[in-house]
Design an enzyme around this catalytic site. Sequence first.
Site, PDB file in Angstrom:
ATOM      1  CG  HIS A   9      43.869  48.071  27.155  1.00 40.52           C
ATOM      2  ND1 HIS A   9      44.547  48.957  27.957  1.00 40.52           N
ATOM      3  CD2 HIS A   9      44.168  46.838  27.636  1.00 40.52           C
ATOM      4  CE1 HIS A   9      45.224  48.310  28.877  1.00 40.52           C
ATOM      5  NE2 HIS A   9      45.020  47.009  28.702  1.00 40.52           N
ATOM      6  NE  ARG A  60      42.853  46.643  31.211  1.00 47.03           N
ATOM      7  CZ  ARG A  60      42.372  45.755  32.072  1.00 47.03           C
ATOM      8  NH1 ARG A  60      41.246  46.011  32.719  1.00 47.03           N
ATOM      9  NH2 ARG A  60      43.008  44.615  32.298  1.00 47.03           N
ATOM     10  CD  GLU A  87      46.530  41.348  30.582  1.00 40.87           C
ATOM     11  OE1 GLU A  87      46.677  40.270  29.990  1.00 40.87           O
ATOM     12  OE2 GLU A  87      47.263  42.332  30.409  1.00 40.87           O
ATOM     13  CG  HIS A 157      43.112  42.938  27.960  1.00 40.63           C
ATOM     14  ND1 HIS A 157      42.836  44.021  28.760  1.00 40.63           N
ATOM     15  CD2 HIS A 157      41.902  42.454  27.557  1.00 40.63           C
ATOM     16  CE1 HIS A 157      41.526  44.188  28.853  1.00 40.63           C
ATOM     17  NE2 HIS A 157      40.939  43.247  28.123  1.00 40.63           N
TER      18      HIS A 157
END
Length: 202
Positions: A9, A60, A87, A157
Amino acid sequence: MGCLVLVRHGQSEWNAKNLFTGWRDPDLTEKGVEEAVQAGNTLKQAGYHFDIAFTSDLQRAQKTCALILDALGASDLDVIRDQALNERDYGDLAGLNKDDAREKWGEEQVHIWRRSYDIPPPGGESLKDTADRVLPYYDASIKPRLLTGETVLVAAHGNSLRALVMMLEGLSQEEILAREIGTGEPIIYDISDTGAAALKTL
């Protein structure tokens, strides 16, 4: 042969503030939006067209995915969201400034949590823990698409992508921890019919 494109991202509000983010859900910054659009434009100029996209349960990554697809004129593409691509969970570190965390626990301890493969921070995940959820999801949901020759986008991520890069490139624990994955920078692999990956450059 399938093609797999991984994109971390764009810069998030908490990246900009030097905060541990993990499963917290801040938005992209203006710079992060620009990084995502640039990634889409780069892929467009290189002639990429996707059959399906995968992203995490966090905005995100979802917004980065959407911005890339918009740049490609593919905003109606099927996008599968799954928490497995989230993440790494930073547990008690989430929301803390990295400098403040070093003051609280000591620089050496924070470095161990950030850069060891299998030692998690309090209440959180190690990179090994992250890989233990990312890789089965890849095998079950993403790899079968690649083996049928599809071109697949994964917008996720730094650490969920590290888990994939480690497996795809056959990297050691030390090698993957030293590997930086930049925001908004596509990483591209050709996937053979056996599932072997060959890293490409744009």
